[in-house]
Motif scaffolding. Structure first.
Motif, PDB file in Angstrom:
ATOM      1  N   HIS A 672       0.865  -1.063  -0.095  1.00  6.31           N
ATOM      2  CA  HIS A 672       0.093   0.146  -0.081  1.00  6.31           C
ATOM      3  C   HIS A 672       0.701   1.269   0.166  1.00  6.31           C
ATOM      4  O   HIS A 672       0.495   2.309   0.542  1.00  6.31           O
ATOM      5  CB  HIS A 672      -0.895  -0.056   1.120  1.00  6.31           C
ATOM      6  CG  HIS A 672      -1.792  -1.133   1.123  1.00  6.31           C
ATOM      7  ND1 HIS A 672      -2.753  -1.306   0.579  1.00  6.31           N
ATOM      8  CD2 HIS A 672      -1.766  -2.279   2.039  1.00  6.31           C
ATOM      9  CE1 HIS A 672      -3.415  -2.562   0.558  1.00  6.31           C
ATOM     10  NE2 HIS A 672      -2.920  -3.016   1.762  1.00  6.31           N
ATOM     11  N   ASP A 673       2.238   1.233  -0.615  1.00  5.20           N
ATOM     12  CA  ASP A 673       2.952   2.215  -0.412  1.00  5.20           C
ATOM     13  C   ASP A 673       2.523   3.436  -1.427  1.00  5.20           C
ATOM     14  O   ASP A 673       1.897   3.156  -2.592  1.00  5.20           O
ATOM     15  CB  ASP A 673       4.250   1.914  -1.166  1.00  5.20           C
ATOM     16  CG  ASP A 673       5.308   2.845  -0.826  1.00  5.20           C
ATOM     17  OD1 ASP A 673       5.266   4.138  -0.819  1.00  5.20           O
ATOM     18  OD2 ASP A 673       6.507   2.419  -0.401  1.00  5.20           O
ATOM     19  N   THR A 674       2.256   4.627  -0.998  1.00  6.98           N
ATOM     20  CA  THR A 674       1.701   5.775  -1.600  1.00  6.98           C
ATOM     21  C   THR A 674       2.545   6.482  -2.361  1.00  6.98           C
ATOM     22  O   THR A 674       2.517   7.265  -3.275  1.00  6.98           O
ATOM     23  CB  THR A 674       1.283   6.737  -0.729  1.00  6.98           C
ATOM     24  OG1 THR A 674       2.285   7.296   0.202  1.00  6.98           O
ATOM     25  CG2 THR A 674       0.114   6.031   0.173  1.00  6.98           C
ATOM     26  N   LYS A 675       3.946   6.032  -2.487  1.00  2.15           N
ATOM     27  CA  LYS A 675       4.912   6.732  -3.390  1.00  2.15           C
ATOM     28  C   LYS A 675       4.951   6.360  -4.814  1.00  2.15           C
ATOM     29  O   LYS A 675       4.156   5.386  -4.972  1.00  2.15           O
ATOM     30  CB  LYS A 675       6.663   6.176  -2.981  1.00  2.15           C
ATOM     31  CG  LYS A 675       6.767   6.928  -1.494  1.00  2.15           C
ATOM     32  CD  LYS A 675       8.347   6.810  -1.284  1.00  2.15           C
ATOM     33  CE  LYS A 675       8.578   5.440  -0.556  1.00  2.15           C
ATOM     34  NZ  LYS A 675       7.576   4.857   0.483  1.00  2.15           N
ATOM     35  N   VAL A 676       5.371   7.229  -5.765  1.00  2.00           N
ATOM     36  CA  VAL A 676       5.345   6.938  -7.196  1.00  2.00           C
ATOM     37  C   VAL A 676       6.695   6.860  -7.724  1.00  2.00           C
ATOM     38  O   VAL A 676       7.746   7.798  -7.242  1.00  2.00           O
ATOM     39  CB  VAL A 676       4.523   8.288  -7.817  1.00  2.00           C
ATOM     40  CG1 VAL A 676       4.436   8.253  -9.228  1.00  2.00           C
ATOM     41  CG2 VAL A 676       3.091   8.340  -7.261  1.00  2.00           C
ATOM     42  N   VAL A 677       6.595   6.112  -8.895  1.00  2.00           N
ATOM     43  CA  VAL A 677       7.798   5.915  -9.641  1.00  2.00           C
ATOM     44  C   VAL A 677       7.560   6.404 -11.069  1.00  2.00           C
ATOM     45  O   VAL A 677       6.694   6.130 -11.736  1.00  2.00           O
ATOM     46  CB  VAL A 677       8.251   4.492  -9.989  1.00  2.00           C
ATOM     47  CG1 VAL A 677       9.541   4.297 -10.561  1.00  2.00           C
ATOM     48  CG2 VAL A 677       8.367   3.510  -8.553  1.00  2.00           C
ATOM     49  N   SER A 678       8.434   7.600 -11.304  1.00  2.00           N
ATOM     50  CA  SER A 678       8.231   8.234 -12.499  1.00  2.00           C
ATOM     51  C   SER A 678       9.606   7.823 -13.332  1.00  2.00           C
ATOM     52  O   SER A 678      10.563   7.617 -13.088  1.00  2.00           O
ATOM     53  CB  SER A 678       8.213   9.601 -12.312  1.00  2.00           C
ATOM     54  OG  SER A 678       7.269  10.022 -11.672  1.00  2.00           O
ATOM     55  N   PHE A 679       9.394   7.859 -14.743  1.00  2.00           N
ATOM     56  CA  PHE A 679      10.530   7.409 -15.653  1.00  2.00           C
ATOM     57  C   PHE A 679      10.247   8.192 -16.794  1.00  2.00           C
ATOM     58  O   PHE A 679       9.352   8.288 -17.462  1.00  2.00           O
ATOM     59  CB  PHE A 679      10.441   5.874 -15.961  1.00  2.00           C
ATOM     60  CG  PHE A 679       8.926   5.365 -15.869  1.00  2.00           C
ATOM     61  CD1 PHE A 679       8.434   5.327 -17.273  1.00  2.00           C
ATOM     62  CD2 PHE A 679       8.093   5.016 -14.859  1.00  2.00           C
ATOM     63  CE1 PHE A 679       7.359   4.865 -17.681  1.00  2.00           C
ATOM     64  CE2 PHE A 679       7.035   4.491 -14.939  1.00  2.00           C
ATOM     65  CZ  PHE A 679       6.484   4.370 -16.405  1.00  2.00           C
ATOM     66  N   PRO A 680      11.454   8.448 -17.729  1.00  2.00           N
ATOM     67  CA  PRO A 680      11.333   8.640 -18.953  1.00  2.00           C
ATOM     68  C   PRO A 680      10.525   7.515 -20.065  1.00  2.00           C
ATOM     69  O   PRO A 680      10.825   6.384 -19.699  1.00  2.00           O
ATOM     70  CB  PRO A 680      12.879   8.843 -19.894  1.00  2.00           C
ATOM     71  CG  PRO A 680      13.598   8.745 -18.210  1.00  2.00           C
ATOM     72  CD  PRO A 680      12.956   7.934 -17.145  1.00  2.00           C
ATOM     73  N   ILE A 681       9.780   7.959 -20.860  1.00  2.00           N
ATOM     74  CA  ILE A 681       9.005   7.173 -21.485  1.00  2.00           C
ATOM     75  C   ILE A 681       9.768   6.677 -22.854  1.00  2.00           C
ATOM     76  O   ILE A 681       9.118   5.759 -23.783  1.00  2.00           O
ATOM     77  CB  ILE A 681       7.681   7.598 -22.151  1.00  2.00           C
ATOM     78  CG1 ILE A 681       7.732   8.774 -22.749  1.00  2.00           C
ATOM     79  CG2 ILE A 681       6.638   7.625 -20.527  1.00  2.00           C
ATOM     80  CD1 ILE A 681       6.346   9.285 -23.282  1.00  2.00           C
ATOM     81  N   SER A 682      10.802   7.179 -23.074  1.00  2.00           N
ATOM     82  CA  SER A 682      11.809   6.786 -24.181  1.00  2.00           C
ATOM     83  C   SER A 682      12.963   6.376 -23.599  1.00  2.00           C
ATOM     84  O   SER A 682      13.162   6.014 -22.484  1.00  2.00           O
ATOM     85  CB  SER A 682      11.931   7.903 -25.077  1.00  2.00           C
ATOM     86  OG  SER A 682      12.564   9.056 -24.317  1.00  2.00           O
ATOM     87  N   SER A 683      14.075   6.239 -24.405  1.00  2.00           N
ATOM     88  CA  SER A 683      15.384   6.156 -23.824  1.00  2.00           C
ATOM     89  C   SER A 683      16.250   7.246 -23.197  1.00  2.00           C
ATOM     90  O   SER A 683      17.328   7.002 -22.780  1.00  2.00           O
ATOM     91  CB  SER A 683      16.086   5.450 -24.929  1.00  2.00           C
ATOM     92  OG  SER A 683      16.547   6.279 -26.045  1.00  2.00           O
ATOM     93  N   ASN A 684      15.519   8.152 -23.079  1.00  2.00           N
ATOM     94  CA  ASN A 684      16.147   9.297 -22.615  1.00  2.00           C
ATOM     95  C   ASN A 684      16.222   9.428 -21.152  1.00  2.00           C
ATOM     96  O   ASN A 684      15.815   8.374 -20.458  1.00  2.00           O
ATOM     97  CB  ASN A 684      15.250  10.684 -22.790  1.00  2.00           C
ATOM     98  CG  ASN A 684      15.156  11.099 -24.233  1.00  2.00           C
ATOM     99  OD1 ASN A 684      16.017  10.622 -25.091  1.00  2.00           O
ATOM    100  ND2 ASN A 684      14.391  11.948 -24.708  1.00  2.00           N
ATOM    101  N   VAL A 685      17.085  10.152 -20.510  1.00  2.00           N
ATOM    102  CA  VAL A 685      17.357  10.330 -18.898  1.00  2.00           C
ATOM    103  C   VAL A 685      16.864  11.543 -18.417  1.00  2.00           C
ATOM    104  O   VAL A 685      16.959  12.517 -18.952  1.00  2.00           O
ATOM    105  CB  VAL A 685      18.736   9.700 -18.819  1.00  2.00           C
ATOM    106  CG1 VAL A 685      19.248   8.592 -19.511  1.00  2.00           C
ATOM    107  CG2 VAL A 685      19.721  11.069 -19.324  1.00  2.00           C
ATOM    108  N   PHE A 686      16.829  11.425 -17.244  1.00  2.00           N
ATOM    109  CA  PHE A 686      16.691  12.801 -16.316  1.00  2.00           C
ATOM    110  C   PHE A 686      18.133  13.401 -16.282  1.00  2.00           C
ATOM    111  O   PHE A 686      19.277  12.781 -16.282  1.00  2.00           O
ATOM    112  CB  PHE A 686      16.222  12.521 -14.895  1.00  2.00           C
ATOM    113  CG  PHE A 686      14.797  11.807 -15.009  1.00  2.00           C
ATOM    114  CD1 PHE A 686      13.647  12.834 -15.656  1.00  2.00           C
ATOM    115  CD2 PHE A 686      14.383  10.738 -14.500  1.00  2.00           C
ATOM    116  CE1 PHE A 686      12.320  12.542 -15.470  1.00  2.00           C
ATOM    117  CE2 PHE A 686      13.185  10.423 -14.496  1.00  2.00           C
ATOM    118  CZ  PHE A 686      12.133  11.078 -15.024  1.00  2.00           C
TER     119      PHE A 686
END
Length: 840
Positions: A672-686
């Protein structure tokens, strides 16, 4: 041999000294041919007296005053002096003279026909040394002709083991300089040079007013080229073509295929190519017309250039003689210079399959994406990996830089840019979690219910395509069976979370400070992981691969005693890829990982009788050779305190922005963790500080999240072995004696994986009639030096008439399975076979 010649002399002389009357025999040896041998002369009723040019008067006094009873052979290693200068002239009058010339003795001793005595006399200087004479005898020539005698003389000077003109020419071409040839100097010293060139004409059709070794070599290579080239030779070359192409082709084939001489063949080939300016002369010839040729290395360079240009034009339908580009690459790789250009041909073959993906299409639904990736799309990543593995091995990659740019563009902009966005468009749906087994269920699915000991090998960052290559390797292991499955890794797809998911657990969680816990306990290091594992199975253990590798057999056995589950952590790929200075070696690390894991499985099967293995990974990776550009980096608006990585951000809220996707962590971890994983939807990076530019993981893509699961069973006592092989060294195309001696080599030394065996070696006719004795040779040599693995066999042929138009073969069979391992065609031309030509 000299000893037998002296015995003949001794027999004749001893016959002179029979009877009771005292006798003196004078022997003037004009050329001192027997000066070195006289001391070994066995006299039964006489003594040898050594006459010197300046002791004649004393000799007369000695023989006629001091000793008037003993029989003497008076040996003088010089010509008989004129009467007026000979103080012994009157003594000789009542004595006897003995005459012995080496030519006569040699012809009698060797059984040479009297008509060849002048030929022996012509080369008598050759027989002036005992070692040369002995080697001549050791050749064991049976039928003497002008050719066999002269070939034997040259064979001795070239120190070949058999009397073979092909071997003589091989030595002349391979063991000395062409322009200042020491063997030709030896031939000239003993007046054999005319015979050498005459035989070159007889055997190879080479003739010239002023013959040279250089021109002989050019004749051979041009003649060879003419046979296999499907176009006309340059006009300037045609005068070099020999009318005896068959003998030349057989000779050069033997040279290029020989383990010992292939390097020298390459040097000779390059010498001729440079001398003829062959690359320019054949520049206009179509690669199709050169496809069968492997005379010169530049032909491969021409074909490689042609393929490269076709690929740069994305002409994947191009063919040569009906052969596709991959077929051409494979065929040329098997030819003589294929080993030299192996990386280039493999690179081109992988490039071909990547260019086929220029119009890549990906399904839209998650099931379709996964199925297509596991069935075929994984090959795109494999070809990309292998392309760069070959590219990085090249000493000079300049010629392939444009091709590399094309490959990079297709891989990044046609393939990754298509598959990763569609993957991420589909993974946000809840049903995506049901398409593949989940990594967090690994222990319960594969380990918990096992009824036998299980060895789990976790290779950090072994992505699916690499695991599939390992699976293919295991398929070739005859005592190993392997099943390949896949599972969906956790997200973020990074080591700490992936390793935790592979452990048994009831609860998997990420704390607010982003620590990963298993059932509330940390599992960051080996000891903590072992503690988690042992809570579910007390008879379990965790160990690092590097520690296991350094252990001796007894220590490994002790480690495994009583254990039911063993987790082995292997870190070759991620260790190399995660460092900025080694990330471009990641594909090399993939190949090393495959080899290390295969070797580990074989070692543990052998050492501790482990027979059940599960090989998997914590995550995969994305690798692109081109450095990341600023346009490839996504700005992030993560709140302070978020867990930020190049390929993911974990925070309390999803990151907003173009090109960014998100999933709740609770769906990944099953809590029930409320955290969120965000990620590039392509092969790009942050955008983050530091880190590498080419190798990344942690995000959401098939390359990062589809991980392999190999379920492997092995047989106890498994050891992959093969049988040693042998090869013919002697360059023989024609058999001219009923007794023939040939040289062979055991190709490699025996070892723990290379078994010795015994071979049955003999000659047969084209009708499989045995025409010689059978030699049995046990190949069990351990010497690393190839010279020490050479061996010599003698063959006695049946005394019968042989037909020169028929085929005969030297064959060898492995006695353990009676399989034929060697076949070499010869012609038999024995002049006096079948009762020496007489019908008696």
């Amino acid at each position: 041999m000299a000893e037998l010649n002296l015995k003949q002399i001794a027999d004749k002389l001893n016959a002179e000294f029979t009877g009771d009357t005292r006798k003196l025999v004078f022997w003037y040896d004009d050329k001192a041919e027997f000066a070195d041998d006289i001391h070994t002369l066995q006299m039964t009723n006489a003594k040898v007296y050594h006459l010197e040019p300046d002791n004649q008067f004393y000799t007369k006094y000695f023989l006629e005053r001091l000793d008037r009873t003993t029989n003497y052979l008076i040996y003088a290693p010089f010509p008989k002096p004129p009467v007026r200068d000979n103080h012994l002239a009157d003594t000789i009058k009542y004595s006897k003279e003995f005459f012995a010339d080496r030519a006569s003795l040699l012809t009698v001793d060797l059984g040479i026909d009297e008509k060849y005595k002048p030929l022996i006399q012509k080369y008598i200087k050759f027989f002036g040394a005992k070692d040369r004479t002995q080697r001549f005898y050791d050749l064991e020539i049976e039928n003497f002709t002008r050719d066999t005698i002269e070939i034997a003389l040259m064979s001795v000077l070239c120190k070949t083991r058999t009397a073979s003109f092909e071997e003589v020419v091989r030595v002349v071409l391979t063991d000395a300089d062409l322009e200042d040839n020491k063997f030709l100097a030896e031939f000239e010293k003993y007046d054999l040079l005319p015979a050498f060139w005459r035989l070159c004409e007889d055997q190879f059709g080479y003739t010239d007013v002023k013959p040279t070794v250089e021109k002989l070599v050019v004749t051979m290579f041009v003649t060879y080229m003419e046979r296999y080239m499907d176009a006309e030779l340059p006009k300037a070359w045609k005068s070099f073509v020999s009318y005896k192409s068959g003998n030349i082709i057989a000779f050069l084939d033997n040279l290029m295929n020989s383990l010992l001489y292939r390097g020298r063949y390459n040097e000779l080939s390059e010498y001729v190519a440079v001398g003829l300016n062959a690359a320019s002369a054949l520049e206009a010839v179509s690669p199709e017309d050169l496809l069968r040729c492997d005379t010169f290395a530049f032909i491969d360079r021409m074909i490689i250039h042609w393929i490269t240009e076709r690929l740069l034009a994305e002409d994947t339908g191009a063919k040569l003689n009906g052969m596709t580009i991959p077929m051409v690459c494979q065929e040329r790789s098997k030819m003589h210079f294929g080993e030299t250009y192996k990386e280039q041909y493999q690179l081109l073959e992988h490039a071909y399959y990547l260019i086929l993906q220029a119009n890549y299409n990906c399904p839209d639904d998650f099931i379709g994406i996964v199925n297509q990736y596991r069935e075929s799309d994984y090959l795109i990543d494999t070809h990309y990996r292998n392309f760069y593995s070959c590219f990085d091995k090249l000493k000079d990659s300049t010629a392939f830089e444009r091709l590399r740019d094309l490959i990079e563009n297709i891989y990044t902009n046609e393939y990754l840019a298509e598959i990763i966005p569609k993957w991420n468009a589909a993974i946000i749906n809840d049903e995506s979690m049901t398409v593949l087994p989940l990594q967090r269920d690994f222990y319960s699915k594969y380990i918990r219910n096992s009824k036998e000991r299980v060895v789990v090998i976790i290779s950090d960052a072994m992505r699916y395509e690499t695991g599939r290559t390992l699976w293919a390797r295991l398929q070739d292991d005859e005592k190993c069976s392997a099943k390949l499955e896949a599972m969906l890794s956790v997200l973020p797809s990074y080591t700490r979370l992936g390793m935790a998911a592979l452990l048994p657990h009831r609860a998997l969680e990420m704390t607010d400070d982003y620590r990963v816990l298993v059932d509330g306990a940390s599992c960051d290091d080996l000891k903590q992981r072992e503690g988690v594992l042992q809570r579910y199975n007390p008879n379990s253990r965790c160990i690092q691969y590097d520690d296991l590798k350094a252990m001796k057999r007894d220590a490994i056995r002790q480690l495994f005693v009583g254990m039911e589950v063993i987790y082995i952590y292997h870190n070759q790929i991620d260790a190399r890829g995660d460092k900025a200075n080694t990330e471009n070696e990641v594909f090399i690390a993939c190949e090393e990982a495959i080899n290390e894991i295969h070797d580990l499985i074989r070692q543990l099967t052998d050492h501790v009788s482990a027979t059940h293995y599960i090989v998997t990974a914590d995550h995969g990776f994305i690798y692109k050779r081109d450095k990341l550009q600023e346009s490839d980096k996504l700005a992030n608006s993560a709140e302070k305190g978020s867990f930020i990585n190049r390929r993911f951000i974990v925070s309390d809220k999803e990151i907003q922005g173009d090109g960014i996707g998100s999933v709740p962590l609770s769906r990944i971890l099953g809590n029930h963790d409320t955290k969120v994983v965000s990620f590039p939807i392509s092969s790009n990076v942050f955008k983050v500080a530091g880190g590498g530019q080419n190798y990344v993981h942690g995000g959401s893509s098939p390359q990062e999240m589809i991980v392999p699961v190999l379920d492997i069973k092995t047989e106890k006592g498994h050891k992959e072995t093969r049988t040693v092989q042998i090869a013919l060294i002697s360059m023989v195309q024609k058999i001219t004696n009923l007794i023939t001696t040939l040289d062979f080599i055991q190709n490699e030394p025996i070892s723990d994986v290379l078994k010795g065996t015994s071979f049955k070696i003999l000659f047969i006719s084209e009708d499989n009639e045995k025409i010689s004795n059978e030699n049995i040779y046990i190949a069990d040599k351990k010497d690393a030096d190839p010279q020490k693995r050479m061996f010599r066999l003698r063959f006695n042929f049946k005394n019968k008439q042989y037909d020169k138009s028929k085929r005969y073969y030297l064959v060898a069979f492995d006695e353990t399975n009676d399989l034929e391992v060697l076949r070499h065609e010869v012609m038999i031309d024995i002049a006096f076979a079948n009762d020496f030509g007489f019908n008696v």
